[in-house]
Structures are given as structure tokens and as C-alpha cells.
Design an enzyme around this catalytic site. Structure first.
Site, PDB file in Angstrom:
ATOM      1  N   HIS A  83       1.205  -1.297  -0.103  1.00 17.01           N
ATOM      2  CA  HIS A  83       0.519   0.163  -0.686  1.00 17.01           C
ATOM      3  C   HIS A  83       0.712   1.057   0.150  1.00 17.01           C
ATOM      4  O   HIS A  83       2.040   1.478   0.789  1.00 17.01           O
ATOM      5  CB  HIS A  83      -1.034  -0.104   1.178  1.00 17.01           C
ATOM      6  CG  HIS A  83      -1.912   1.206   1.007  1.00 17.01           C
ATOM      7  ND1 HIS A  83      -2.490   1.100   0.999  1.00 17.01           N
ATOM      8  CD2 HIS A  83      -1.354   2.773   1.840  1.00 17.01           C
ATOM      9  CE1 HIS A  83      -3.070   2.645   0.485  1.00 17.01           C
ATOM     10  NE2 HIS A  83      -2.650   3.302   1.656  1.00 17.01           N
ATOM     11  N   ASP A 162     -15.466   1.814   7.127  1.00 18.90           N
ATOM     12  CA  ASP A 162     -14.291   2.595   6.413  1.00 18.90           C
ATOM     13  C   ASP A 162     -14.672   3.426   5.366  1.00 18.90           C
ATOM     14  O   ASP A 162     -15.066   5.435   5.105  1.00 18.90           O
ATOM     15  CB  ASP A 162     -12.938   2.178   5.946  1.00 18.90           C
ATOM     16  CG  ASP A 162     -12.193   3.604   5.180  1.00 18.90           C
ATOM     17  OD1 ASP A 162     -11.967   3.940   6.329  1.00 18.90           O
ATOM     18  OD2 ASP A 162     -11.927   2.986   4.162  1.00 18.90           O
ATOM     19  N   ARG A 169     -14.815  11.856   7.179  1.00 16.56           N
ATOM     20  CA  ARG A 169     -14.254  12.720   8.133  1.00 16.56           C
ATOM     21  C   ARG A 169     -13.652  13.739   6.591  1.00 16.56           C
ATOM     22  O   ARG A 169     -12.958  14.717   6.963  1.00 16.56           O
ATOM     23  CB  ARG A 169     -13.595  11.633   8.017  1.00 16.56           C
ATOM     24  CG  ARG A 169     -13.351  11.189   8.855  1.00 16.56           C
ATOM     25  CD  ARG A 169     -12.198   9.248   9.458  1.00 16.56           C
ATOM     26  NE  ARG A 169     -10.785  10.187   8.835  1.00 16.56           N
ATOM     27  CZ  ARG A 169      -9.998   9.221   8.353  1.00 16.56           C
ATOM     28  NH1 ARG A 169     -10.633   8.501   7.757  1.00 16.56           N
ATOM     29  NH2 ARG A 169      -9.204   9.728   8.381  1.00 16.56           N
ATOM     30  N   SER A 184      -8.212   3.899   8.928  1.00 18.04           N
ATOM     31  CA  SER A 184      -8.724   3.201   7.435  1.00 18.04           C
ATOM     32  C   SER A 184      -7.858   2.549   6.437  1.00 18.04           C
ATOM     33  O   SER A 184      -8.749   2.003   5.676  1.00 18.04           O
ATOM     34  CB  SER A 184      -8.611   5.315   7.921  1.00 18.04           C
ATOM     35  OG  SER A 184      -9.387   4.902   5.939  1.00 18.04           O
ATOM     36  N   LYS A 188      -8.502  -1.890   5.184  1.00 16.35           N
ATOM     37  CA  LYS A 188      -9.575  -2.081   3.935  1.00 16.35           C
ATOM     38  C   LYS A 188      -7.888  -3.479   3.400  1.00 16.35           C
ATOM     39  O   LYS A 188      -8.299  -3.955   3.154  1.00 16.35           O
ATOM     40  CB  LYS A 188      -8.900  -1.264   2.552  1.00 16.35           C
ATOM     41  CG  LYS A 188     -10.035  -0.505   3.280  1.00 16.35           C
ATOM     42  CD  LYS A 188      -9.918   1.060   2.201  1.00 16.35           C
ATOM     43  CE  LYS A 188      -9.260   2.296   2.894  1.00 16.35           C
ATOM     44  NZ  LYS A 188      -9.451   3.402   2.815  1.00 16.35           N
TER      45      LYS A 188
END
Ligand code: URA
Length: 432
Positions: A83, A162, A169, A184, A188
Site C-alpha cells: 500500500h 471505512d 471525515r 482506515s 482495507k
């Protein structure tokens, strides 16, 4: 029986929440029994008062399990994900995913779209004609098993808590909070099912985290949370104070990724990709990072990584002739030569501004509904640290509309700082 009012009050006073309270909040907000105003008050209280690592891990787990989860247990220890926290010119997934798969890892991956000044892998892949980013779960699994790599768009049923909370947010000034960002992102990743995860936490003007200290705090939180939730997690902190590589924009980034996989370019982008891939392989294959690094370099040199790219793109319906002959990728009708307004060293590139310039040319979106021009973008001819003469070309701007050029040129030039002395260079990889 919990009451949201009490939970908000407790966090407002700086007290840690219990597992029951956190799960009550996530379940209720996902189902719609807790209204947005109470969820937003709690997010603000978390921003101001923080969360312990234990609370953050529970929040992450609750969000990861708020919808479907992907089961990759059939791949044993081989499943591995990466990620990136987002940046400009960051096409690392296009390179790292087939590279890792060519050496035995299983990269079954969900990626996002670009928003704001940062790009998204799904948009880049969609610039390859025919590439399908939406597959059935069976197809996703089958391609991952057979080829070792499959990359699709994020499905709405993955971590829906999320999705809802992030949208909230975004409009309540509660994005920049480490426990909320860490939970968050990691929710995922956990729902995505990979046993090992490598995080590329970007740091600098083009990233969420502007300083190495902030990036380190986010990286530590994500590694701790992922580890507490039973995954093997490692993070690299990499420089995003300058765009990564030279190409920014969807088809342009595909082109640059292909060149790296063919062994034609050994620059900052290449080095970050080798570092990410070797850490992924070290986690999923049990090799040392040094051993994995040698294997990665070899797989690029002998063409295995490039051949894996072609196999992968073809399995997902993409036309690989555009990768074999890069001039067949989408091209813009306009190519504008942007020249240096003065002589000097480029001492800084405000990377978010460079990303904005690419968006203004049509390469990105200001809001979710906008469409993108796959051919638009920027190819840099000079980067931070380079000396340029007045009038020398520093970038090519690609777009399909002349009218988009002035604002993009302005945004690009406003991002540059020139000095008469060479700047001190930042490291490319700050720390692991
Ligand atoms: N990216 C995410 O997915 N979540 C955040 O909170 C911030 C960045």
C-alpha cells in the site's frame, strides 16, 4: 446497552474506549442507526484526544469486518500486498506487482482511483485498452492463482464502515489524525486478505505526511495495528518531496513502468520499486532482503518481470500490443514545451503543485464524478537538484485542450524554487 452520547463524552474527556463501545459505534454507523452528527463528533474527539494502540487495533478490526473479506488462505504464506499512502508519479504497483509475482509471490490486490493531486492505480491500468478492473470474486481468485498477480478496483462491499466514515471525515476536517488514518488504511488491507503487507509511507510536499517524523508515527501505528491483527507488516518511508520518476499521468505512467520492467531505466523509481518488492518477497518467501533484492534485479534483467506483466495484463483483458509498442498507448493531441523562466538549480518542487498541474491538464479529478483524460499529464525533463539555463525545456505538458494549458503552466511554475547553489538532497528511502 451503549449510548453514543456517553461514548462521545468519554472520548471528549480523553478516556480510552472499550472494545464493546468501539464495535457498537462501527456496527451502528455502518447500519445507519447512529447518525452522521454523532459519528462526526466522535471522530473530532478522537482527533483531539487520540486513541491508544489497543483502541486503534480494535477500530481497525471492526471496520475490516464491517463487510466482505477476501479469503486468500489457499495461498498460505505467499499472499502479499502493498500500500502506498499516495503521491505524484507513483506507479510502483504497476512494476512491483508483476516483479513479485515473477518470483513466486501472490499479489491479489485491490487498488484505488486518484483524487486531488495524487494518482490512482486503477485509473492508470484503465489507460490500457480492454483492461478490466472489475472481476467476479471467482475470476479474481483464479487469475491470482494462475498468474500470481491480479489487480482490481476496490469493491464497495469491502470495509463499508471505512467508506462511510472516510466520506464523513473528508467534510468534517477529521482526516489528519493518525489513529483514524491508520485504521482506515489497515482495515482495507486486512479485508483484502493478504498474509503479508508492505507499506510505502510517503513523506514530503506531495504526501499526506509532510515530515519524516509524521510519516514515522503513521508507519509505526500501521505496523503495530497490522501485527496485532495477525499479519506480517513492514513499512518503508520514502521521499515524496519530488515526483517519483519522470512521468505523471495515466498512460504516461504505464509507459514509464514498462520501461523499468524492461530494464531500460535505473533511477529513483527503479530503486524504490526494488526496495518495495524485495521487502514483499522477504516477508512472503522468507528470503533475506538482500537475497530478494538480487533476485529482483535478475528478474528484471532476464525479462521474467516484463513477461509477467504481459501475462497479467492479458489475463485481465488488456491489449498487450500497446505495451510491446508503447507508441500505441493513448497520446495527447497537444504537447507543450515548458521552459525555465530563469537560470539556476531547481532547489525544490512543491510536489502537490506538480500533481495539481497534471490534474489541470486532464490527468486527474478534483471531485469523484470527474472523468479523466488517460493521455494527459507531464513528462519532467529536470528535477530537484538539476541545473537549468533560462529557456531550457523543464517539462512537456500533454493535454487534449489548449485552454487547459495556462492554468497548468502557472501551477507548475509556482511549484518550483530556483537557487544559485545546489540544494541538499533528501534521501530517497528514509527508513525501514
Ligand atoms: N487514505 C485512506 O484510505 N484513509 C485515510 O484516512 C487517509 C488516506
Amino acid at each position: 446497552m451503549y449510548r453514543m452520547y456517553d461514548i462521545i463524552t468519554k472520548k471528549k474527556q480523553g478516556e480510552p474506549l472499550t472494545e464493546g463501545e468501539i464495535r457498537f459505534f462501527i456496527e451502528g454507523y455502518t447500519e445507519g442507526t447512529i447518525p452522521h452528527e454523532q459519528a462526526s463528533a466522535l471522530c473530532m474527539a478522537i482527533c483531539l484526544r487520540g486513541m491508544t494502540m489497543e483502541e486503534t487495533a480494535i477500530l481497525t478490526d471492526a471496520m475490516a469486518n464491517s463487510g466482505d473479506t477476501v479469503d486468500l488462505s489457499a495461498f498460505g504464506d505467499l499472499s502479499v500486498d502493498k500500500h502506498s499512502t499516495g503521491g505524484v508519479g507513483d506507479k510502483t504497483t504497476l512494476i512491483v506487482a508483476p516483479l513479485v509475482a515473477s518470483l513466486g509471490g501472490k499479489v491479489a490486490k485491490m487498488s484505488g482511483r486518484g483524487l486531488g493531486h495524487t494518482g490512482g492505480t486503477v485509473d492508470k491500468l484503465e489507460s490500457i485498452p480492454g483492461y478490466r478492473t472489475s472481476l467476479s470474486p471467482e475470476e479474481f481468485f483464479e487469475i491470482s492463482r494462475r498468474i500470481g498477480v491480479c489487480v482490481v478496483g476496490q469493491s464497495g462491499v469491502l470495509a463499508p464502515a471505512d467508506k462511510k466514515l472516510y466520506a464523513l471525515r473528508d467534510v468534517t476536517a477529521t482526516v489528519d489524525c493518525i489513529p483514524l488514518i491508520a485504521s482506515s488504511i489497515m482495515s482495507k488491507k486486512l479485508a483484502g486478505g493478504a498474509k503479508s503487507i508492505v507499506l510505502d509511507v510517503k513523506c514530503g510536499s506531495g504526501a499526506f505526511m509532510k515530515t519524516p517524523e509524521e510519516a514515522k508515527a503513521l508507519a509505526d501505528a500501521m505496523v503495530e495495528v497490522g501485527t496485532a491483527c495477525g499479519r506480517k507488516v513492514r513499512a518503508l518511508i520514502t521521499n515524496m518531496d519530488v515526483p517519483l520518476g519522470t512521468h505523471i499521468g495515466n498512460a504516461l505512467e504505464v509507459k514509464e513502468a514498462v520501461r523499468i520492467l524492461r530494464g531500460e531505466q535505473e533511477d529513483d523509481l527503479y530503486r524504490v520499486c526494488i526496495a518495495l518488492a524485495s521487502n514483499m518477497l522477504s516477508l512472503c518467501m522468507g528470503w533475506s532482503v538482500e537475497e530478494a533484492e538480487e533476485k529482483c534485479i535478475e528478474a528484471i534483467r532476464d525479462g521474467r518481470a516484463y513477461r509477467k506483466l504481459l501475462e497479467w495484463i492479458s489475463a485481465q483483458g488488456g491489449d498487450t500490443s500497446v505495451l510491446e509498442e508503447l507508441s500505441l498507448l493513448p497520446v495527447s493531441s497537444i504537447c507543450y514545451e515548458l521552459c525555465a523562466p530563469e537560470a539556476g538549480y531547481i532547489s525544490h518542487m512543491a510536489t502537490d503543485g506538480i500533481g495539481t498541474a497534471a490534474c489541470l491538464l486532464g490527468a486527474g479529478r478534483a471531485k469523484k464524478e470527474d472523468t479523466i483524460d488517460p493521455a494527459a499529464g507531464i513528462v519532467l525533463q529536470a528535477k530537484t537538484g538539476d541545473y537549468v539555463e533560462k529557456g531550457q525545456c523543464i517539462a512537456y505538458l500533454y493535454t487534449s485542450s489548449e485552454a487547459l494549458l495556462p492554468a497548468a503552466e502557472r501551477a507548475f511554475l509556482e511549484s518550483l524554487t530556483f537557487t544559485s547553489l545546489p540544494p541538499v538532497e533528501n534521501p530517497l528511502i528514509f527508513t525501514r
